[in-house]
Scaffold this active site. Structure first.
Site, PDB file in Angstrom:
ATOM      1  N   THR A 176       0.919  -1.188   0.106  1.00 39.14           N
ATOM      2  CA  THR A 176       0.263  -0.064  -0.013  1.00 39.14           C
ATOM      3  C   THR A 176       1.010   1.383   0.078  1.00 39.14           C
ATOM      4  O   THR A 176       1.970   1.022   0.396  1.00 39.14           O
ATOM      5  CB  THR A 176      -0.852  -0.070   1.366  1.00 39.14           C
ATOM      6  OG1 THR A 176      -2.033  -1.278   1.278  1.00 39.14           O
ATOM      7  CG2 THR A 176      -1.654   1.244   1.415  1.00 39.14           C
ATOM      8  N   ARG A 203     -14.555  -6.841  -0.761  1.00 40.32           N
ATOM      9  CA  ARG A 203     -13.874  -6.434   0.294  1.00 40.32           C
ATOM     10  C   ARG A 203     -13.340  -4.926   0.365  1.00 40.32           C
ATOM     11  O   ARG A 203     -12.454  -4.682  -0.427  1.00 40.32           O
ATOM     12  CB  ARG A 203     -12.861  -7.192   0.708  1.00 40.32           C
ATOM     13  CG  ARG A 203     -11.909  -7.059   2.117  1.00 40.32           C
ATOM     14  CD  ARG A 203     -10.809  -6.190   1.683  1.00 40.32           C
ATOM     15  NE  ARG A 203      -9.794  -6.113   2.904  1.00 40.32           N
ATOM     16  CZ  ARG A 203      -8.729  -5.309   3.019  1.00 40.32           C
ATOM     17  NH1 ARG A 203      -8.460  -4.669   2.247  1.00 40.32           N
ATOM     18  NH2 ARG A 203      -8.003  -5.183   4.101  1.00 40.32           N
ATOM     19  N   VAL A 204     -13.753  -4.017   1.295  1.00 36.62           N
ATOM     20  CA  VAL A 204     -13.029  -2.738   1.383  1.00 36.62           C
ATOM     21  C   VAL A 204     -12.177  -2.521   2.602  1.00 36.62           C
ATOM     22  O   VAL A 204     -12.769  -2.886   3.856  1.00 36.62           O
ATOM     23  CB  VAL A 204     -14.247  -1.630   1.394  1.00 36.62           C
ATOM     24  CG1 VAL A 204     -13.592  -0.193   1.767  1.00 36.62           C
ATOM     25  CG2 VAL A 204     -14.943  -1.780   0.150  1.00 36.62           C
ATOM     26  N   ASP A 206      -9.144  -0.385   4.856  1.00 32.54           N
ATOM     27  CA  ASP A 206      -8.946   1.063   5.449  1.00 32.54           C
ATOM     28  C   ASP A 206      -8.615   2.234   4.673  1.00 32.54           C
ATOM     29  O   ASP A 206      -9.202   3.242   4.908  1.00 32.54           O
ATOM     30  CB  ASP A 206      -7.952   1.061   6.373  1.00 32.54           C
ATOM     31  CG  ASP A 206      -6.456   0.633   6.078  1.00 32.54           C
ATOM     32  OD1 ASP A 206      -6.328  -0.407   5.430  1.00 32.54           O
ATOM     33  OD2 ASP A 206      -5.678   1.590   5.856  1.00 32.54           O
ATOM     34  N   GLY A 228      -6.016  -3.884   6.886  1.00 32.93           N
ATOM     35  CA  GLY A 228      -7.175  -2.858   6.853  1.00 32.93           C
ATOM     36  C   GLY A 228      -8.322  -3.030   8.111  1.00 32.93           C
ATOM     37  O   GLY A 228      -8.758  -2.421   8.642  1.00 32.93           O
TER      38      GLY A 228
HETATM   39  N1  GLY Z   1      -4.119  -1.376   4.037  1.00 26.61           N
HETATM   40  C1  GLY Z   1      -4.605  -1.865   2.886  1.00 26.61           C
HETATM   41  C2  GLY Z   1      -5.931  -2.521   3.049  1.00 26.61           C
HETATM   42  O1  GLY Z   1      -6.151  -3.461   4.148  1.00 26.61           O
HETATM   43  O2  GLY Z   1      -6.613  -2.599   2.258  1.00 26.61           O
END
Ligand code: GLY
Length: 307
Positions: A176, A203-204, A206, A228
């Site tokens: 990321t 899936r979303v 953070d 996340g």
């Molecule tokens: N930090 C990136 C995610 O979990 O999507």
């Protein structure tokens, strides 16, 4: 006072990728800082730094983003301006080159903060974003290998235990990207990701959630990386900004929120921060996290405590 910090994702970076990751964060920080120095615009500087990371296939954002369980790329990104609390974010976007640019469009061209999936894609095309396939051959191969293992029962994918999954496959985490920039008191933070490898479609994480993956106020800004599902539950970036609001410096605020993670959700996490005095901070509980920062008279590039 002008300064910029970028990260390329917390996790366990394989040794053979260290140099590329270091070079990638250095280049992104230089790209952003150069723009900041010339124009003094931290929004554009942050976007340019994040685009440089998105365009670099070594990182898990834009080109080279990781694949979902069903072999697609669903990307998330967000940006926030500290002085006005304006923010823009996109979740689950496919087939565009730079999700951070689309997040900026949401912030500047709409009355909304977060657009997701099909609607976000419709908005992207209306804004002139052309079709682009961000899947690289390397990511596709990795996905094929894992899919095969999954199908033959060699690999277990305990969705309810993401931390266990990452322990077994540390190479799945990391990449990321994010940036925090300051220019004469204006603080901007931005983050972009492909999410976690082999994630369930839809899936979303953070990254597009303002407060979790990205946050900025006139006191400080933060961009998060890691799992996340943990970052959301401790509202990591907002928590770091709250510490900076009460006078905690950026380095101490970064450490404080990683302590919160370690004593609560215990998930793999990293964060970068800048406070309104221009102090720059970062912290992570993972083996590595490529970071580069530049501020007047100081340039620093880092990947691991073991280096
Ligand atoms: N930090 C990136 C995610 O979990 O999507």
């Amino acid at each position: 006072m002008k300064g910029i910090i970028v990260h390329g994702g917390s996790g366990k970076w394989p040794l053979e990728k260290w140099e590329k990751a270091k070079e990638g964060v250095r280049e992104a920080a230089q790209t952003g800082y150069e723009y900041l120095r010339k124009s003094g615009d931290p929004v554009e500087a942050c976007v340019r730094a994040v685009m440089s990371l998105e365009d670099n296939p070594v990182f898990n954002a834009g080109t080279g983003a990781v694949l979902t369980l069903d072999g697609r790329v669903e990307m998330d990104a967000s940006i926030m301006k500290g002085s006005t609390l304006e923010a823009g974010a996109v979740a689950g976007v496919e087939n565009i080159k730079n999700p951070i640019l689309l997040a900026r469009k949401v912030m500047e061209e709409t009355d909304h903060v977060l657009l997701a999936g099909e609607g976000a894609m419709k908005f992207a095309r209306a804004m002139g974003f052309e079709y682009y396939n961000p899947i690289t051959e390397e990511r596709r191969k990795k996905w094929m290998e894992l899919k095969e293992k999954f199908e033959t029962g060699e690999a277990e994918l305990p969705w309810h235990k993401m931390q266990e999954l990452i322990k077994k496959h540390p190479e799945l985490l990391g990449g990321t990207v994010g940036c925090v920039a300051i220019s004469d008191g204006e603080i901007v933070a931005g983050t972009s990701t492909g999410g976690v490898f082999f994630k369930l479609f839809g899936r979303v994480g953070d990254t597009p959630l303002i407060g979790a993956g990205t946050y900025a106020t006139s006191f400080g800004g933060a961009s998060a990386t890691g799992i996340g599902e943990g970052i959301i539950r401790v509202v990591l970036s907002k928590s770091a900004c709250d510490f900076m609001r009460i006078g905690v410096s950026a380095p101490k605020a970064a450490e404080a929120v990683i302590d919160i993670v370690n004593s609560s959700v215990k998930t793999a996490t990293g964060i970068i921060t800048i406070d309104n005095m221009g102090n720059i901070g970062f912290a992570h509980n993972t083996p590595t996290m490529p970071v580069a920062y530049i501020k007047e008279g100081e340039e620093f590039v880092y990947i691991s405590p073991d280096e």
